[in-house]
Design an enzyme around this catalytic site. Structure first.
Site, PDB file in Angstrom:
ATOM      1  N   GLY A  17       0.802  -1.216   0.000  1.00 37.99           N
ATOM      2  CA  GLY A  17       0.000   0.000   0.000  1.00 37.99           C
ATOM      3  C   GLY A  17       0.840   1.273   0.000  1.00 37.99           C
ATOM      4  O   GLY A  17       2.071   1.252   0.087  1.00 37.99           O
ATOM      5  N   HIS A  18       0.131   2.410  -0.079  1.00 38.95           N
ATOM      6  CA  HIS A  18       0.820   3.693  -0.157  1.00 38.95           C
ATOM      7  C   HIS A  18       1.586   4.005   1.130  1.00 38.95           C
ATOM      8  O   HIS A  18       1.194   3.625   2.226  1.00 38.95           O
ATOM      9  CB  HIS A  18      -0.167   4.819  -0.486  1.00 38.95           C
ATOM     10  CG  HIS A  18      -1.272   5.011   0.495  1.00 38.95           C
ATOM     11  ND1 HIS A  18      -2.535   5.384   0.129  1.00 38.95           N
ATOM     12  CD2 HIS A  18      -1.327   4.880   1.842  1.00 38.95           C
ATOM     13  CE1 HIS A  18      -3.302   5.484   1.201  1.00 38.95           C
ATOM     14  NE2 HIS A  18      -2.582   5.179   2.252  1.00 38.95           N
ATOM     15  N   ASN A  19       2.708   4.691   0.944  1.00 38.27           N
ATOM     16  CA  ASN A  19       3.581   5.143   2.043  1.00 38.27           C
ATOM     17  C   ASN A  19       4.284   4.008   2.790  1.00 38.27           C
ATOM     18  O   ASN A  19       4.922   4.250   3.818  1.00 38.27           O
ATOM     19  CB  ASN A  19       2.814   5.975   3.082  1.00 38.27           C
ATOM     20  CG  ASN A  19       2.139   7.194   2.499  1.00 38.27           C
ATOM     21  OD1 ASN A  19       2.528   7.671   1.434  1.00 38.27           O
ATOM     22  ND2 ASN A  19       1.123   7.692   3.182  1.00 38.27           N
TER      23      ASN A  19
END
EC number: 2.3.1.191
Length: 353
Positions: free
Chosen positions: A256-258
């Site tokens: 996922g993001h980050n």
């Protein structure tokens, strides 16, 4: 004998050369001049093949193998049949893998579909892209404006490299890979179907439904990372998603993001890691593990397959279960519940089932 029609055999190596290459020891009465040209499983290997033995479950296959030589650990020497040429290794898997790489260099990384170097006339490459000498871009690949690609890299058919992406040297971009908002180091391998740099999953409840949260970060992938087929790595929301040097990600994983993944970690098939999670160096995450967002997994931690991680995992810990907790605690609970269930059985309960 294993069918190696897709990876041809060469001149091979002698047993003595294998010992020098890997640092293993010649077994008793093993001729160092035996020449081997391939590798194979104990039950399929022929006299020209090297095999390995590191699990007593396969003792019967070891007794019956027709392999030309077998790598074994010292703890299993008593199981080696009389007269079977063998090598003794401190780490059987590492030694066998080293020989495989030497015997089959073409299997180390994906090759171009067609045996040619350069840009196919059927590829679409923006004139502002910076392509070093020795790059192969195959038919129907699309390379956008401002892209930079280092020498020795192969971009396979149907791949898309979107505007501004940078790809280092000696990388392999597989068929149907889509790469956007991403910077790749050297010797990165992306197997077919990988998607990198698309939107992360970000929404907030609004007056009329779900409002989109823009994702303006990048994906940074360091040297020697390998990503399996159909895996996805989202770009960051307000900071970058990062994958550290030497990390290996299996097929169909979702990052996922980050998310920040450290160096030399292993993420096995169908793992899902939610946004803003931190994964340390040398971490091993088993198949189908789910990791919730905003947690930290410490350096060297190991997570058992099918686990659900909902809290921070300490450095060097071994966790498993749903929710994941220390392995000893998890196994103790499983044993207790199993015994309790057995005690609770009665003829009446069995009839009610």
């Amino acid at each position: 004998m294993p069918d190696t029609s897709f990876f041809s055999r060469g001149a091979g190596l002698t047993v003595g050369e294998i010992a020098a290459l890997t640092g293993v020891e010649l077994g008793a009465r093993t001729d160092p001049g035996i020449r081997l040209t391939g590798i194979g499983a104990l039950d399929r290997a022929g006299r020209d093949d090297l095999s390995f033995f590191d699990n007593p479950r396969y003792a019967t296959q070891l007794a019956e193998t027709r392999a030309g030589c077998v790598i074994v650990g010292s703890k299993h020497l008593a199981l080696v049949p009389e007269g079977l040429p063998h090598l003794v290794a401190a780490n059987v898997s590492v030694a066998f893998a080293a020989v495989g790489r030497e015997l089959y260099p073409a299997a180390r990384a994906p090759a171009a579909v067609l045996p040619s170097v350069g840009i196919s006339p059927r590829a679409e490459v923006d004139p502002t892209a910076e392509i070093e000498e020795g790059v192969t871009i195959e038919a129907f690949a699309v390379v956008g404006p401002g892209v930079r690609i280092g020498r020795g890299t192969i971009v396979s058919p149907g791949a898309v490299v979107a505007s501004g992406c940078a790809i280092g040297r000696d990388c392999r971009i597989g068929a149907q890979v889509v790469l956007s908002n991403a910077l790749l180091g050297n010797r990165v391998i992306l197997h077919p179907g990988v998607k990198i740099g698309q939107d992360g999953f970000g929404y907030v409840p609004g007056r009329t439904g779900l409002d989109k949260v823009v994702q303006i970060g990048r994906v940074i992938i360091q040297d020697d990372v390998e990503v399996g087929a159909n895996a996805t790595i989202d770009r960051g929301a307000i900071r970058d998603t990062a994958i550290g040097e030497g990390t290996k990600i299996d097929n169909q994983a979702q990052i996922g993001h980050n998310v920040a993944v450290g160096r030399h970690s292993v993420i096995v098939a169908q793992v899902g890691i939610s946004g803003s999670t931190s994964v340390g160096d040398g971490v091993m995450i088993g198949g189908q593990v789910g990791v919730t967002g905003h947690v930290s997994i410490g350096d060297g931690a190991q997570i058992a397959a099918l686990s659900g991680v909902a809290t921070d995992v300490p450095k060097g810990a071994r966790w498993g279960g749903i929710p994941a907790r220390p392995v000893r605690e998890w196994l103790r609970e499983v044993r207790f519940l199993t015994e309790l269930a057995k005690k609770g059985r009665s003829p009446r309960n069995e009839r009610d089932d």
